[in-house]
Design a protein around this motif. Structure first.
Motif, PDB file in Angstrom:
ATOM      1  N   UNK A   1      61.564   0.801  -9.737  1.00  0.00           N
ATOM      2  CA  UNK A   1      60.735  -0.074 -10.312  1.00  0.00           C
ATOM      3  C   UNK A   1      59.731   1.053 -11.312  1.00  0.00           C
ATOM      4  N   UNK A   2      58.884   1.399  -9.431  1.00  0.00           N
ATOM      5  CA  UNK A   2      57.754   2.100 -10.348  1.00  0.00           C
ATOM      6  C   UNK A   2      57.304   3.109 -10.979  1.00  0.00           C
ATOM      7  N   UNK A   3      58.063   3.799 -11.864  1.00  0.00           N
ATOM      8  CA  UNK A   3      58.060   4.643 -13.135  1.00  0.00           C
ATOM      9  C   UNK A   3      58.144   3.454 -14.456  1.00  0.00           C
ATOM     10  N   UNK A   4      59.102   2.678 -14.803  1.00  0.00           N
ATOM     11  CA  UNK A   4      59.116   1.824 -15.375  1.00  0.00           C
ATOM     12  C   UNK A   4      58.006   0.646 -15.679  1.00  0.00           C
ATOM     13  N   UNK A   5      57.189  -0.287 -14.259  1.00  0.00           N
ATOM     14  CA  UNK A   5      55.696   0.189 -14.420  1.00  0.00           C
ATOM     15  C   UNK A   5      54.869   0.255 -14.288  1.00  0.00           C
ATOM     16  N   UNK A   6      54.462   1.275 -14.322  1.00  0.00           N
ATOM     17  CA  UNK A   6      53.407   2.370 -15.051  1.00  0.00           C
ATOM     18  C   UNK A   6      53.723   2.123 -15.764  1.00  0.00           C
ATOM     19  N   UNK A   7      55.160   2.840 -16.851  1.00  0.00           N
ATOM     20  CA  UNK A   7      55.136   3.164 -18.026  1.00  0.00           C
ATOM     21  C   UNK A   7      53.993   1.728 -18.921  1.00  0.00           C
ATOM     22  N   UNK A   8      54.445   0.195 -18.832  1.00  0.00           N
ATOM     23  CA  UNK A   8      54.426  -0.343 -18.991  1.00  0.00           C
ATOM     24  C   UNK A   8      52.779  -1.049 -18.623  1.00  0.00           C
ATOM     25  N   UNK A   9      51.975  -0.219 -17.547  1.00  0.00           N
ATOM     26  CA  UNK A   9      50.968  -0.724 -17.878  1.00  0.00           C
ATOM     27  C   UNK A   9      50.308   0.388 -18.511  1.00  0.00           C
ATOM     28  N   UNK A  10      50.574   1.991 -18.678  1.00  0.00           N
ATOM     29  CA  UNK A  10      49.982   2.358 -19.749  1.00  0.00           C
ATOM     30  C   UNK A  10      49.883   1.318 -21.068  1.00  0.00           C
ATOM     31  N   UNK A  11      51.603   1.497 -21.574  1.00  0.00           N
ATOM     32  CA  UNK A  11      51.088   0.738 -23.007  1.00  0.00           C
ATOM     33  C   UNK A  11      50.253  -0.254 -22.991  1.00  0.00           C
ATOM     34  N   UNK A  12      50.024  -1.691 -21.843  1.00  0.00           N
ATOM     35  CA  UNK A  12      49.117  -2.361 -21.735  1.00  0.00           C
ATOM     36  C   UNK A  12      47.933  -2.405 -22.091  1.00  0.00           C
ATOM     37  N   UNK A  13      47.326  -1.101 -21.101  1.00  0.00           N
ATOM     38  CA  UNK A  13      46.013  -0.369 -21.233  1.00  0.00           C
ATOM     39  C   UNK A  13      45.637   0.233 -22.303  1.00  0.00           C
ATOM     40  N   UNK A  14      46.638   0.764 -23.461  1.00  0.00           N
ATOM     41  CA  UNK A  14      46.186   0.969 -24.576  1.00  0.00           C
ATOM     42  C   UNK A  14      46.335  -0.259 -25.855  1.00  0.00           C
ATOM     43  N   UNK A  15      47.132  -1.032 -25.262  1.00  0.00           N
ATOM     44  CA  UNK A  15      46.801  -2.103 -26.752  1.00  0.00           C
ATOM     45  C   UNK A  15      45.219  -2.830 -26.391  1.00  0.00           C
ATOM     46  N   UNK A  16      45.149  -3.052 -24.932  1.00  0.00           N
ATOM     47  CA  UNK A  16      43.974  -3.511 -24.745  1.00  0.00           C
ATOM     48  C   UNK A  16      42.974  -3.007 -24.837  1.00  0.00           C
ATOM     49  N   UNK A  17      42.448  -1.669 -25.446  1.00  0.00           N
ATOM     50  CA  UNK A  17      41.859  -1.227 -25.796  1.00  0.00           C
ATOM     51  C   UNK A  17      41.974  -0.819 -27.435  1.00  0.00           C
ATOM     52  N   UNK A  18      43.113  -1.092 -27.795  1.00  0.00           N
ATOM     53  CA  UNK A  18      42.919  -1.191 -29.038  1.00  0.00           C
ATOM     54  C   UNK A  18      42.868  -2.434 -29.904  1.00  0.00           C
ATOM     55  N   UNK A  19      43.646  -3.716 -29.355  1.00  0.00           N
ATOM     56  CA  UNK A  19      43.293  -5.064 -29.585  1.00  0.00           C
ATOM     57  C   UNK A  19      41.835  -5.849 -29.956  1.00  0.00           C
ATOM     58  N   UNK A  20      40.707  -4.690 -28.326  1.00  0.00           N
ATOM     59  CA  UNK A  20      39.358  -4.966 -28.365  1.00  0.00           C
ATOM     60  C   UNK A  20      39.013  -4.635 -29.688  1.00  0.00           C
ATOM     61  N   UNK A  21      39.795  -3.458 -29.889  1.00  0.00           N
ATOM     62  CA  UNK A  21      38.547  -2.214 -31.175  1.00  0.00           C
ATOM     63  C   UNK A  21      38.830  -2.882 -32.102  1.00  0.00           C
ATOM     64  N   UNK A  22      40.273  -3.634 -32.807  1.00  0.00           N
ATOM     65  CA  UNK A  22      40.699  -4.362 -33.918  1.00  0.00           C
ATOM     66  C   UNK A  22      39.605  -4.972 -33.849  1.00  0.00           C
TER      67      UNK A  22
END
Length: 572
Positions: free
Chosen positions: A152-173
């Motif tokens: 689970x841990x590698x998958x969770x870290x990957x998900x959080x990485x994508x989530x953080x990028x999406x959050x940052x880009x949503x704010x930029x949009x």
């Protein structure tokens, strides 16, 4: 590992030092001896509050905690500049007489919240009313993630990485959308204002210079006459004396005298310099008088230009305001126009960037969905394994008919995925699966919580960061074979963690590797308690007291020794 705990002035405990073993430590004592105060002291060390009714003045708790394996606490030591000794750190919590709370880690004062966060990574207290892992869905999800950490841990870290990028880009949009909306509202106005400013081509200070020129041209005749008269007074003409002629006479006289007395030579030189300076001044005055343009055409031209600049400042000052408000002169207007130009630069490329951001966000949504699906699949698989592990532990804890189920269901997408984890219990055949906190009685709840902790601890691959578990009367509401089973499973948990248990059951205490007794004494109407580490004869007497209420009964002593020996055999 928690090596020592010293408690001063909490309840009936004046000053007690507890030395814990690395495995299973049992705390026993008569009712009212102060067992609960030990847990209260540990809770204080974790940032908990102390009921003022349990202290007669200032209270202090000191704990010595090993750093090995506890990365967050060890890293914080470096950041805080705290001190350690032989791989251990001293944690202190003090409550003063006036109710003020103080905390230190390694000799460095820290906020209570920091104490709770850092020490809480190493020590977990479970009480009868504090079994949050069985009540809180987030805590249950985190427990499941730890159980299946390898997958689970590698998958969770990957998900959080994508989530953080999406959050940052949503704010930029959102920022770009606001910028483009502002461009529609303000961009045209700024462009037109800057174009008008460029056509007028004002120069810094030009309006002030024009006002000075107009003033000068309006008084041209008077100024020309004054300059001519001054020049005439300096150099004169054939009709009268002037300063220049007088200086010539003075210079000739002084030169003759200097030929006789050399000390006058410096004065002669200074007089010559004065004559040259006077001649230069007279020349400049003549040029000034000749250069004044008194023509009506120039005055009209200057007035028209000043009017143009005045209107420009008036019209554009409000459109291109500065920090102090609208510009009031050309120089300020030029400064604020530079800010407007920078603002227009922000608009440039915003639409193109928005397209790039929107396209990337669309990709991220796909990536996030894929990451969440993989995470859900891994959690679902781990949930089955955890259910089986806890089920096996419950069988050993005399709950063979109970059925545990760990459900992974969907919920709103968050940084850790879109899964909600619930631990459900059917306490007997035919019963519905309900949340554990609702389905289990007090004794069952304690055993389910213990089963969960044993299952989670057994899955850990890193044995260096063994946690510290403190159980406050986990055996409440049980007895007989169930009590023996609880003692055995606590001993098993102690293979992977340090376990500290406050208990009133001899079947549980017999399985401990370290046995501490809270001893109550009364003198002069006052009651106080101390803590003693028991050797084997002391343990037998204490177990006999717990069994029969009499530590001198031969039958009770024999039963206690048998219980202690049997517990030792089951741990081999």
């Amino acid at each position: 590992m928690l090596s020592t705990l010293r408690i001063r002035h909490i309840g009936v405990i004046d000053d007690a030092l507890l030395e814990f073993g690395p495995g299973f430590t049992a705390l026993t004592g008569e009712t009212g001896a102060g067992k609960t105060m030990i847990v209260t002291g540990l809770t204080m060390l974790l940032g908990g509050r102390l009921d003022r009714g349990r202290t007669r003045g200032s209270s202090t708790v000191d704990g010595t905690l090993a750093l090995a394996g506890h990365g967050e606490l060890a890293d914080a030591m470096d950041d805080l500049g705290a001190e350690e000794e032989d791989g251990e750190v001293l944690v202190v919590r003090r409550l003063t007489r006036d109710g003020r709370s103080r905390a230190q880690i390694g000799g460095v004062p820290v906020p209570i919240g920091t104490l709770a966060r850092l020490v809480g990574t190493a020590v977990t207290v479970h009480g009868q009313s504090d079994q949050q892992r069985l009540r809180d869905h987030d805590a249950q999800r985190e427990a499941l993630d730890r159980f299946g950490a390898a997958e689970i841990e590698p998958l969770l870290e990957r998900h959080r990485t994508v989530w953080r990028e999406r959050t940052a880009l949503t704010e930029r949009l959102a920022e770009l959308d606001a910028l483009l909306a502002e461009r529609e509202r303000r961009g045209t106005v700024l462009t037109e204002a800057l174009e008008r400013l460029e056509q007028a081509d004002p120069q810094a200070g030009e309006d002030d210079a024009l006002r000075a020129e107009i003033e000068r041209l309006g008084n041209a005749e008077e100024l020309r006459g004054a300059a001519g008269q001054a020049a005439l007074a300096l150099v004169g003409d054939d009709d009268g004396p002037a300063a220049g002629s007088l200086l010539d006479i003075a210079g000739e006289a002084l030169s003759r005298a200097a030929r006789t007395d050399g000390t006058l030579v410096p004065l002669t030189e200074r007089l010559d310099a004065l004559r040259i300076e006077l001649s230069d001044i007279a020349g400049e005055l003549s040029s000034y008088a000749d250069g004044i343009d008194a023509s009506p055409g120039r005055i009209e031209e200057a007035n028209e230009r000043l009017h143009e600049l005045t209107v420009l400042v008036r019209d554009l000052g409000a459109l291109l305001p500065g920090r102090d408000g609208p510009a009031e002169d050309v120089t300020t207007l030029l400064e604020t126009s530079r800010t407007a130009a920078q603002e227009l630069d922000r608009f440039e490329g915003a639409e193109e960037e928005r397209g790039t951001v929107a396209a990337r966000l669309e990709q991220l949504e796909t990536e996030l969905d894929a990451a969440a699906e993989e995470l859900t699949a891994a959690r679902t698989e781990a949930a089955g394994a955890l259910s089986g592990a806890v089920q096996e532990e419950l069988r050993h804890l005399e709950m063979p008919d109970a059925e545990i189920r760990v459900d992974v269901t969907g919920r709103a997408h968050r940084s850790h995925g879109r899964d909600e984890v619930a631990i459900l219990l059917a306490p007997h055949p035919g019963a519905n699966h309900l949340p554990v906190a609702q389905a289990a009685s007090g004794g069952e709840l304690s055993r389910v919580m213990l089963a969960l902790e044993v299952a989670l601890a057994s899955s850990r691959s890193d044995r260096t960061a063994a946690p510290v578990f403190v159980f406050d009367e986990i055996d409440a509401g049980i007895g007989g074979r169930a009590a023996l089973a609880v003692g055995q499973r606590l001993a098993r948990l102690a293979r992977h963690a340090q376990v500290i248990v406050v208990t009133h059951l001899p079947q549980v205490a017999a399985h401990a590797s370290t046995h501490l007794q809270i001893v109550k004494t009364s003198q002069d109407g006052a009651t106080s308690s101390t803590v003693e580490t028991l050797d084997r004869p002391g343990r037998i007497r204490e177990l006999a007291r717990m069994l029969a209420g009499d530590d001198a009964s031969d039958v009770a002593l024999a039963h206690a020794e048998e219980l202690l020996d049997e517990a030792g055999r089951t741990q081999r």
